[in-house]
Design an enzyme around this catalytic site. Structure first.
Site, short mmCIF file in Angstrom:
data_model
loop_
_atom_site.label_atom_id
_atom_site.label_comp_id
_atom_site.label_asym_id
_atom_site.label_seq_id
_atom_site.Cartn_x
_atom_site.Cartn_y
_atom_site.Cartn_z
N THR A 1 1.41 3.86 1.19
CA THR A 1 1.11 5.06 2.29
C THR A 1 2.32 5.21 3.14
O THR A 1 2.19 5.83 4.19
CB THR A 1 0.16 4.40 3.21
OG1 THR A 1 0.37 3.19 3.73
CG2 THR A 1 -1.20 4.06 2.44
N SER B 1 0.98 -1.19 0.07
CA SER B 1 0.10 -0.04 0.06
C SER B 1 1.04 1.28 -0.04
O SER B 1 1.83 1.32 0.83
CB SER B 1 -0.76 0.08 1.28
OG SER B 1 -1.45 -1.17 1.46
N ALA C 1 6.63 -1.05 11.78
CA ALA C 1 5.46 -0.29 11.26
C ALA C 1 6.18 0.82 10.56
O ALA C 1 7.31 1.03 10.52
CB ALA C 1 4.76 0.25 12.46
N LYS C 2 5.25 1.55 9.82
CA LYS C 2 6.02 2.41 8.68
C LYS C 2 6.71 3.48 9.50
O LYS C 2 7.67 4.02 8.83
CB LYS C 2 4.81 2.96 7.84
CG LYS C 2 4.35 1.95 6.65
CD LYS C 2 3.63 2.18 5.52
CE LYS C 2 3.62 1.09 4.56
NZ LYS C 2 2.38 0.83 3.89
N ARG C 3 6.36 3.69 10.63
CA ARG C 3 7.22 4.88 11.57
C ARG C 3 8.37 4.41 11.96
O ARG C 3 9.15 5.29 12.28
CB ARG C 3 6.25 5.23 12.64
CG ARG C 3 5.94 4.09 13.74
CD ARG C 3 5.10 4.34 14.65
NE ARG C 3 4.82 3.52 15.54
CZ ARG C 3 4.02 2.57 15.54
NH1 ARG C 3 3.18 2.69 14.32
NH2 ARG C 3 3.69 1.47 16.23
#
Ligand code: GLU
Length: 283
Positions: free
Chosen positions: A10, A8, A244-246
């Protein structure tokens, strides 16, 4: 064999994505099969064009190659709408006018694998109310889970290393198939795309295994083939939490900037060897 990796757009890809992409790529290539990329960009408010280019550059840096141009979900909205029409004509979906706040306020709403289980407020609205409200009120479309599971009967899929697994979608409740702000939900788009792309082996993180209960049901309702599934362990940091993306330090762009060799990293991941500070864990 045909596999896919479906990011995705994002955020930036991290080590967990790399692990998943390498497994899917190597499984296909090792069997002389095909490996496709799909961009899961139906969420227009969160998807960003720049992350698509960055993700493809990251995959190329790992030394992965894919067949054909990446498939974009945003180009397949007509298919999702057509599938929803089929389910609507069979009375298996209904419009829901509830806001998130309405659902949270419902004290009876327990939590299921897809979040709060919808209490069913809009399931049995009289047709006249429904028709009137549809003209003026924003609405999503929900699957009538009781009807759908009654129609589909017993469902199983083959999970790598586990044999046949029984799909139990009921715990998800009346899930959303088309959102107020997006023409399809993840469940509907992903299931249709995997079938349309001819995916034979879905290789993805174990965090998505509960979703497969729903995907298996949608396959049965829509007459789609069921691929084999491999839900793999997740890459975690030392805190034991999955990436996670962070987690910027684990992003592939950060590893590349730190001088790590992409193909060597891909070979390590294929052998379940992770860089220091990261490990694999089954949720
Ligand atoms: N786009 C999903 C994600 O990034 C993966 C979808 C799938 O593999 O089915 O989590």
């Amino acid at each position: 064999m045909l596999t896919r990796f479906a990011p995705s757009p994002t955020g930036e890809l991290h080590l967990g994505h790399a692990f998943s992409a390498v497994l899917a790529h190597d499984a296909a290539r090792g069997a002389g099969g095909r490996f496709l990329i799909r961009i899961d960009d139906i969420d227009g408010s969160r998807s960003r064009e720049e992350f698509i280019g960055a993700s493809l550059a990251d995959l190329a840096w790992l030394g992965l190659d894919w067949d054909g141009a990446p498939v974009r979900q945003s180009a397949r909205l007509g298919d999702y709408a057509a599938a929803l029409d089929v389910l609507r004509a069979r009375g298996l979906v209904y419009p829901c006018f509830c806001t998130r706040a309405d659902i949270v306020a419902s004290l009876s709403a327990p939590h299921g694998p897809s979040g709060a289980v919808y209490p069913g407020t809009c399931r049995d609205l009289p047709d006249v109310d429904r028709a009137r409200r549809m003209v003026t009120e924003p609405h999503c479309w929900r699957l009538d889970m009781a009807r759908a599971t009654a129609e589909a009967g017993e469902l199983v899929w083959e999970e790598k290393g586990q044999g046949l697994r029984t799909a139990d979608p009921v715990a998800h409740g009346d899930i959303v198939l088309a959102r107020k702000d997006a023409p399809a939900s993840y469940h509907l788009a992903s299931t249709l795309d995997d079938a349309n792309m001819g995916v034979t082996h879905v290789i993805r993180g174990a965090d998505l295994i509960a979703s497969t209960d729903v995907h298996r049901l949608l396959q049965a309702l829509l007459g789609l083939a069921t691929p084999l599934y491999h839900h793999h362990a997740l890459v975690c940091g030392l805190d034991g939490k999955r990436l996670a993306k962070r987690d910027a330090a684990a992003s592939l762009s950060a590893l590349r900037a730190a001088g790590i060799d992409g193909p060597a990293l891909a070979a390590d991941l294929a052998a379940d060897r992770l860089p220091a500070g990261y490990f694999l864990q089954n949720p």
